[in-house]
Design a protein around this motif. Structure first.
Motif, PDB file in Angstrom:
ATOM      1  N   GLN A 302       0.952  -1.353   0.049  1.00 40.17           N
ATOM      2  CA  GLN A 302       0.040  -0.170  -0.127  1.00 40.17           C
ATOM      3  C   GLN A 302       0.997   1.592   0.438  1.00 40.17           C
ATOM      4  O   GLN A 302       0.626   1.729  -0.495  1.00 40.17           O
ATOM      5  CB  GLN A 302      -1.157   0.755   0.853  1.00 40.17           C
ATOM      6  N   LYS A 303       1.741   1.203   1.137  1.00 39.98           N
ATOM      7  CA  LYS A 303       2.575   2.502   0.908  1.00 39.98           C
ATOM      8  C   LYS A 303       3.657   3.010  -0.887  1.00 39.98           C
ATOM      9  O   LYS A 303       4.021   3.560  -1.052  1.00 39.98           O
ATOM     10  CB  LYS A 303       4.129   2.147   1.844  1.00 39.98           C
ATOM     11  N   ALA A 304       4.454   1.387  -1.588  1.00 39.42           N
ATOM     12  CA  ALA A 304       3.934   1.625  -2.964  1.00 39.42           C
ATOM     13  C   ALA A 304       3.243   1.980  -3.455  1.00 39.42           C
ATOM     14  O   ALA A 304       4.148   2.747  -4.132  1.00 39.42           O
ATOM     15  CB  ALA A 304       4.871  -0.033  -2.806  1.00 39.42           C
ATOM     16  N   ALA A 305       1.859   1.445  -3.669  1.00 36.42           N
ATOM     17  CA  ALA A 305       1.213   2.304  -4.283  1.00 36.42           C
ATOM     18  C   ALA A 305       0.424   3.758  -4.182  1.00 36.42           C
ATOM     19  O   ALA A 305       0.811   4.574  -5.069  1.00 36.42           O
ATOM     20  CB  ALA A 305       0.005   1.783  -3.879  1.00 36.42           C
ATOM     21  N   GLN A 306       1.288   3.898  -2.868  1.00 40.46           N
ATOM     22  CA  GLN A 306       1.009   5.618  -2.559  1.00 40.46           C
ATOM     23  C   GLN A 306       1.924   6.228  -3.090  1.00 40.46           C
ATOM     24  O   GLN A 306       1.648   7.262  -3.386  1.00 40.46           O
ATOM     25  CB  GLN A 306       0.999   5.572  -1.019  1.00 40.46           C
ATOM     26  N   GLY A 307       3.381   6.065  -2.978  1.00 40.03           N
ATOM     27  CA  GLY A 307       3.965   6.643  -3.386  1.00 40.03           C
ATOM     28  C   GLY A 307       4.278   6.581  -4.685  1.00 40.03           C
ATOM     29  O   GLY A 307       4.719   7.638  -5.796  1.00 40.03           O
ATOM     30  N   ILE A 308       4.134   5.221  -5.525  1.00 40.92           N
ATOM     31  CA  ILE A 308       3.210   6.165  -7.014  1.00 40.92           C
ATOM     32  C   ILE A 308       2.670   7.164  -7.482  1.00 40.92           C
ATOM     33  O   ILE A 308       2.773   7.577  -8.095  1.00 40.92           O
ATOM     34  CB  ILE A 308       3.851   4.814  -8.331  1.00 40.92           C
ATOM     35  N   SER A 309       1.965   7.000  -6.407  1.00 41.75           N
ATOM     36  CA  SER A 309       0.531   7.426  -7.165  1.00 41.75           C
ATOM     37  C   SER A 309       0.709   9.529  -6.637  1.00 41.75           C
ATOM     38  O   SER A 309       0.273  10.172  -7.642  1.00 41.75           O
ATOM     39  CB  SER A 309      -0.667   7.008  -6.183  1.00 41.75           C
ATOM     40  N   ASP A 310       1.328   9.207  -5.514  1.00 41.50           N
ATOM     41  CA  ASP A 310       2.143  10.853  -5.217  1.00 41.50           C
ATOM     42  C   ASP A 310       3.235  11.428  -6.237  1.00 41.50           C
ATOM     43  O   ASP A 310       3.157  12.611  -7.152  1.00 41.50           O
ATOM     44  CB  ASP A 310       2.267  11.307  -4.066  1.00 41.50           C
ATOM     45  N   GLY A 311       3.782  10.363  -6.855  1.00 41.70           N
ATOM     46  CA  GLY A 311       5.162  10.779  -7.842  1.00 41.70           C
ATOM     47  C   GLY A 311       4.110  11.194  -9.133  1.00 41.70           C
ATOM     48  O   GLY A 311       4.617  12.282  -9.826  1.00 41.70           O
ATOM     49  N   ILE A 312       3.279  10.178  -9.774  1.00 40.00           N
ATOM     50  CA  ILE A 312       2.279  10.727 -11.143  1.00 40.00           C
ATOM     51  C   ILE A 312       1.237  12.302 -10.464  1.00 40.00           C
ATOM     52  O   ILE A 312       1.704  12.703 -11.444  1.00 40.00           O
ATOM     53  CB  ILE A 312       1.621   9.693 -11.110  1.00 40.00           C
ATOM     54  N   GLY A 313       0.990  12.052  -9.716  1.00 42.04           N
ATOM     55  CA  GLY A 313       0.318  13.063  -9.029  1.00 42.04           C
ATOM     56  C   GLY A 313       0.857  14.523  -9.119  1.00 42.04           C
ATOM     57  O   GLY A 313       0.294  15.294  -9.833  1.00 42.04           O
ATOM     58  N   SER A 314       2.025  14.335  -8.711  1.00 38.62           N
ATOM     59  CA  SER A 314       2.988  15.389  -8.902  1.00 38.62           C
ATOM     60  C   SER A 314       3.518  16.012 -10.178  1.00 38.62           C
ATOM     61  O   SER A 314       3.664  17.116 -10.512  1.00 38.62           O
ATOM     62  CB  SER A 314       4.513  15.100  -7.907  1.00 38.62           C
ATOM     63  N   TYR A 315       3.839  14.648 -11.366  1.00 40.03           N
ATOM     64  CA  TYR A 315       3.908  15.291 -12.197  1.00 40.03           C
ATOM     65  C   TYR A 315       2.994  15.275 -12.759  1.00 40.03           C
ATOM     66  O   TYR A 315       3.240  17.065 -13.874  1.00 40.03           O
ATOM     67  CB  TYR A 315       4.536  13.749 -13.436  1.00 40.03           C
ATOM     68  N   LEU A 316       1.520  15.254 -13.275  1.00 38.28           N
ATOM     69  CA  LEU A 316       0.452  15.499 -13.336  1.00 38.28           C
ATOM     70  C   LEU A 316       0.054  16.982 -13.285  1.00 38.28           C
ATOM     71  O   LEU A 316      -0.091  17.973 -14.294  1.00 38.28           O
ATOM     72  CB  LEU A 316      -0.462  14.840 -13.397  1.00 38.28           C
ATOM     73  N   LYS A 317       0.389  17.097 -12.203  1.00 40.88           N
ATOM     74  CA  LYS A 317      -0.005  18.893 -11.866  1.00 40.88           C
ATOM     75  C   LYS A 317       0.698  19.571 -11.099  1.00 40.88           C
ATOM     76  O   LYS A 317       0.682  20.737 -11.262  1.00 40.88           O
ATOM     77  CB  LYS A 317      -0.464  18.364  -9.918  1.00 40.88           C
ATOM     78  N   GLY A 318       2.044  19.055 -12.559  1.00 39.08           N
ATOM     79  CA  GLY A 318       3.204  19.989 -13.000  1.00 39.08           C
ATOM     80  C   GLY A 318       3.823  20.479 -11.650  1.00 39.08           C
ATOM     81  O   GLY A 318       4.382  22.052 -11.609  1.00 39.08           O
TER      82      GLY A 318
END
Length: 318
Positions: A302-318
């Motif tokens: 779950q932490k791994a998924a959270q880390g990937i999600s946070d990274g994707i979100g950070s990239y998409l939100k610029g």
């Protein structure tokens, strides 16, 4: 990617006939049944919709099933669960990633090992021909990479959808094997994804620990042309690497990437053939006991998924 009935008993010994027996029994039943039914009707009128049904009175065998049907409350329908990978009609939640399209590529497939002939056929990845797919690795305890990638990918999908993103899984254990690496790339391309992440775990030597993110190299050969997506893919990978460390506490790989957690490759069909920003993440080394213990933990995944999600979100939100 699981009635009992009462046993027959021996008939009782015959009882000498009595003149008054049958007449008395008929009268008793004739009186008892209307009285019981009248009492039941009174209860139905007086009780509210939240009351539970009374215990059924013993009745002659002929009327037992009909009476039970009459008083038994209708069962509450059980919702049929929506398959993990299927579309449904529920409205998408609005959030910071509304309007963004993310494709998640769970590496390998649980059925690949049953279809080795099919996955060993080669496909064109631009620079060369490569196997359609592979079986992936596993921990020493038998926890497979294919099971790991699906679990993390499903968790990741939930996290992204909660932020409003439109998410597609390349495979969800819903096909016998694959898809092949060229089709995996094509799914992201045809979706015009804003970001694609392929989830994996490594199978290196004991003592090799940590995670790393694989980035596409500049490739122009055959159907491969990554010139336009190399820079955004690096940005995506860098964001994911930073957030993955924060969420999981796992250090960057000590055997790939020189401590940067980033590795550039030009031999992976899924990266060579992409026309949208895409990276692979090797979440840890399944062959090292310490990393394997983490990857085998649902809490850590779950932490791994959270880390990937946070990274994707950070990239998409610029």
């Amino acid at each position: 990617m699981s009635y009992d009935s009462e046993p027959p008993t021996s008939p009782p010994p015959p009882t000498p006939p009595r003149r008054s027996g049958p007449r008395t029994l008929v009268v008793a039943v004739a009186v008892l049944v209307p009285t019981a039914l009248a009492g039941w009707l009174v209860w139905q009128v007086m009780s509210g919709p939240g009351d539970s049904a009374p215990t059924a009175m013993p009745l002659p065998d002929k009327s037992r099933s009909a009476t039970a049907t009459a008083v038994k409350p209708a069962p509450t329908p059980t919702p049929t669960p929506t398959p993990s990978g299927s579309k449904d009609d529920k409205p998408r939640r609005a959030g910071p990633l509304t309007g963004k399209v993310v494709v998640i590529d769970p590496g390998h497939n649980p059925g690949n090992f049953r279809h080795t002939e099919e996955i060993n056929k080669t496909v064109d990845v631009g620079t060369h021909r490569k196997e359609c797919d592979t079986t992936g690795t596993s921990t020493n305890d038998g926890y497979t990479e294919a099971a790991f990638t699906l679990d993390v990918s499903r968790r990741l999908r939930t996290l992204l959808e909660e932020q409003g993103a439109t998410v597609t899984l390349v495979q969800n254990d819903d096909r016998p094997y694959g898809p092949c690496v060229d089709e995996r790339a094509r799914i992201g391309n045809e979706a015009k994804a804003d970001a694609v992440v392929s989830v994996h775990a490594d199978g290196s030597a004991v003592g090799n620990r940590g995670f790393h993110v694989i980035l596409p190299a500049v490739v122009k050969a055959g159907a491969a042309d990554t010139a336009k997506i190399v820079a955004p893919s690096r940005e995506l990978g860098t964001r994911i690497a930073g957030k993955f460390v924060q969420a999981t506490g796992m250090a960057p790989s000590n055997y790939v990437g020189d401590g940067t957690a980033l590795d550039v490759r030009k031999d992976l069909g899924g990266l060579n053939l992409t026309t949208v920003p895409k990276v692979f993440i090797e979440c840890g080394n399944m062959r090292d006991p310490k990393d394997a213990a983490l990857l085998s933990s649902g809490g850590w995944r779950q932490k791994a998924a959270q880390g990937i999600s946070d990274g994707i979100g950070s990239y998409l939100k610029g």
